[in-house]
Motif scaffolding. Structure first.
Motif, PDB file in Angstrom:
ATOM      1  N   PHE A 176      -3.144   2.649   5.269  1.00 53.83           N
ATOM      2  CA  PHE A 176      -3.151   3.494   4.342  1.00 53.83           C
ATOM      3  C   PHE A 176      -4.159   4.194   3.711  1.00 53.83           C
ATOM      4  CE2 PHE A 176      -2.008   5.189   0.027  1.00 53.83           C
ATOM      5  CZ  PHE A 176      -1.458   6.280   0.249  1.00 53.83           C
ATOM      6  N   TRP A 177      -5.111   3.180   3.395  1.00 55.07           N
ATOM      7  CA  TRP A 177      -6.499   3.404   2.568  1.00 55.07           C
ATOM      8  C   TRP A 177      -7.345   4.013   3.752  1.00 55.07           C
ATOM      9  CZ3 TRP A 177      -6.236  -2.091   0.454  1.00 55.07           C
ATOM     10  CH2 TRP A 177      -5.363  -2.060  -0.769  1.00 55.07           C
ATOM     11  N   MET A 178      -7.294   3.731   4.817  1.00 55.03           N
ATOM     12  CA  MET A 178      -8.293   4.195   6.031  1.00 55.03           C
ATOM     13  C   MET A 178      -7.738   5.392   6.466  1.00 55.03           C
ATOM     14  SD  MET A 178     -10.578   1.647   6.092  1.00 55.03           S
ATOM     15  CE  MET A 178     -11.371   2.486   7.922  1.00 55.03           C
ATOM     16  N   GLY A 179      -6.580   5.984   6.186  1.00 53.33           N
ATOM     17  CA  GLY A 179      -6.204   7.277   6.448  1.00 53.33           C
ATOM     18  C   GLY A 179      -5.384   7.383   7.869  1.00 53.33           C
ATOM     19  N   ASN A 197      -1.156  -1.446   3.883  1.00 54.57           N
ATOM     20  CA  ASN A 197      -2.001  -1.117   2.873  1.00 54.57           C
ATOM     21  C   ASN A 197      -3.421  -0.610   3.493  1.00 54.57           C
ATOM     22  OD1 ASN A 197      -0.013  -1.265   1.154  1.00 54.57           O
ATOM     23  ND2 ASN A 197      -0.802  -3.432   0.426  1.00 54.57           N
ATOM     24  N   VAL A 198      -3.979  -1.325   4.350  1.00 54.46           N
ATOM     25  CA  VAL A 198      -5.299  -0.951   4.933  1.00 54.46           C
ATOM     26  C   VAL A 198      -5.342   0.357   5.887  1.00 54.46           C
ATOM     27  CG1 VAL A 198      -7.068  -1.926   6.461  1.00 54.46           C
ATOM     28  CG2 VAL A 198      -5.854  -3.427   4.801  1.00 54.46           C
ATOM     29  N   ALA A 234       2.025   3.511   2.485  1.00 52.34           N
ATOM     30  CA  ALA A 234       1.693   2.061   2.737  1.00 52.34           C
ATOM     31  C   ALA A 234       2.842   1.532   2.907  1.00 52.34           C
ATOM     32  CB  ALA A 234       1.067   1.583   1.336  1.00 52.34           C
TER      33      ALA A 234
END
Length: 133
Positions: A41-44, A38-39, A49
């Protein structure tokens, strides 16, 4: 002095022992892997995710390059503002006005190069990398 050493030792022992029950929980590794995905994915760094889809090396490097180019763009923008400030505070001194114009011109050239490099990186990451997969 003994009390300080005792308190520090007790704090260190509790800091080490506190996460132990969480490590003993069922499926801890799976939940940790999902959280890290998830992290990412959020950071690109990942397209989804899901932990099974590891980020591509080219995408990770491209994201780092984009970050560095963004930082350099901010630096050149600050240099343009600094040149404008120097020009405004020159007080009619031609040498200082010429230095300020040089700051602004060189910073604008650098900013345009950074924007071009960022555009090339974006096109590479959005068009070329998906075509390779």
């Amino acid at each position: 002095m003994r009390a300080v050493i005792f308190r520090r030792s007790l704090t260190a022992a509790l800091a080490v022992a506190a996460p132990l029950p969480a490590l003993a929980a069922p499926n801890f590794g799976d939940r940790m892997q999902q959280g890290l995905a998830n992290v990412a994915f959020w950071m690109g760094f990942a397209r989804s995710a899901q932990p099974s889809q590891a980020p591509n090396f080219v995408v990770v490097i491209g994201n780092y390059v984009n970050g560095i180019l963004g930082l350099l763009g901010v630096i050149f923008l600050v240099l343009i503002i600094w040149g404008g400030f120097k020009w405004m505070t020159a007080g009619g001194n031609e040498d200082q006005v010429m230095k300020a114009k040089t700051y602004i011109r060189n910073s604008a050239i650098g900013l345009s190069i950074i924007l071009l490099a960022r555009t090339i990186t974006y096109v590479f990451l959005e068009l070329v990398v998906p075509a390779i997969r």
